[in-house]
Design a protein around this motif. Sequence first.
Motif, short mmCIF file in Angstrom:
data_model
loop_
_atom_site.label_atom_id
_atom_site.label_comp_id
_atom_site.label_asym_id
_atom_site.label_seq_id
_atom_site.Cartn_x
_atom_site.Cartn_y
_atom_site.Cartn_z
N LYS A 73 0.80 -1.26 -0.01
CA LYS A 73 -0.14 0.01 -0.23
C LYS A 73 0.70 0.97 0.01
O LYS A 73 0.60 2.19 -0.80
CB LYS A 73 -0.92 0.00 1.16
N GLY A 74 1.83 1.31 0.73
CA GLY A 74 2.77 2.34 0.80
C GLY A 74 3.45 2.81 -0.44
O GLY A 74 3.75 3.76 -0.82
N LEU A 75 3.89 1.64 -1.04
CA LEU A 75 4.71 1.64 -2.45
C LEU A 75 3.68 2.28 -3.39
O LEU A 75 4.04 2.77 -4.13
CB LEU A 75 5.38 0.63 -2.65
N ARG A 76 2.39 1.90 -3.53
CA ARG A 76 1.50 2.23 -4.37
C ARG A 76 1.04 3.50 -4.23
O ARG A 76 1.17 4.58 -5.26
CB ARG A 76 0.17 1.09 -4.21
N ASP A 77 0.96 4.04 -2.81
CA ASP A 77 0.60 5.32 -2.70
C ASP A 77 1.73 6.25 -2.95
O ASP A 77 1.31 7.49 -3.44
CB ASP A 77 0.45 5.33 -1.09
N ARG A 78 2.92 5.99 -3.12
CA ARG A 78 3.92 6.68 -3.44
C ARG A 78 4.39 6.71 -4.64
O ARG A 78 5.13 7.23 -5.46
CB ARG A 78 5.43 6.51 -2.57
#
Length: 154
Positions: A73-78
């Motif tokens: 999720k964090g990598l997708r959000d960034r």
Amino acid sequence: MPMTLADEVFESLHGLMHQYRHLQYRALRGGAEELTHMEHKVLGFFSVHPGATQSDLVQHAGRDKAQVARLIKGLRDRGLLEGQPDEADRRSIRLTVTAEGAAAHEVARTQASQVNAQAVAGLEEGDCRQLLALLGRIRGNLDAVQPDTRTGVD
């Protein structure tokens, strides 16, 4: 009770890994797109396995599903990972590294390689091969006690 030679070996390995991880974290934090060690590993997994799913990574890494979900999720959000629904199973998301993710992973990989080179500076090729062989034997001894179900990301 005095330490055995086996105790000393593993105390040394433990200290070495802490020192190595500290240098790795410092290198990863120094990049334009700051990545944690695990984020770097996740980007590496999807670089090698484009279109894999979160479940594929969980199985490969032997990590907790919730931890992997937060990382993804964090990598997708960034904007470093993107996902597309699987055509056969719309509930599954196929993940790929974006151009930004590939660039960040390459910077992190280069920085990690520099730390690795620094760590073995002064060792001959034969020394490195012997060390790998000895570590492989230790790993085999531990696998004989409890087989390792993980195959890569840690």
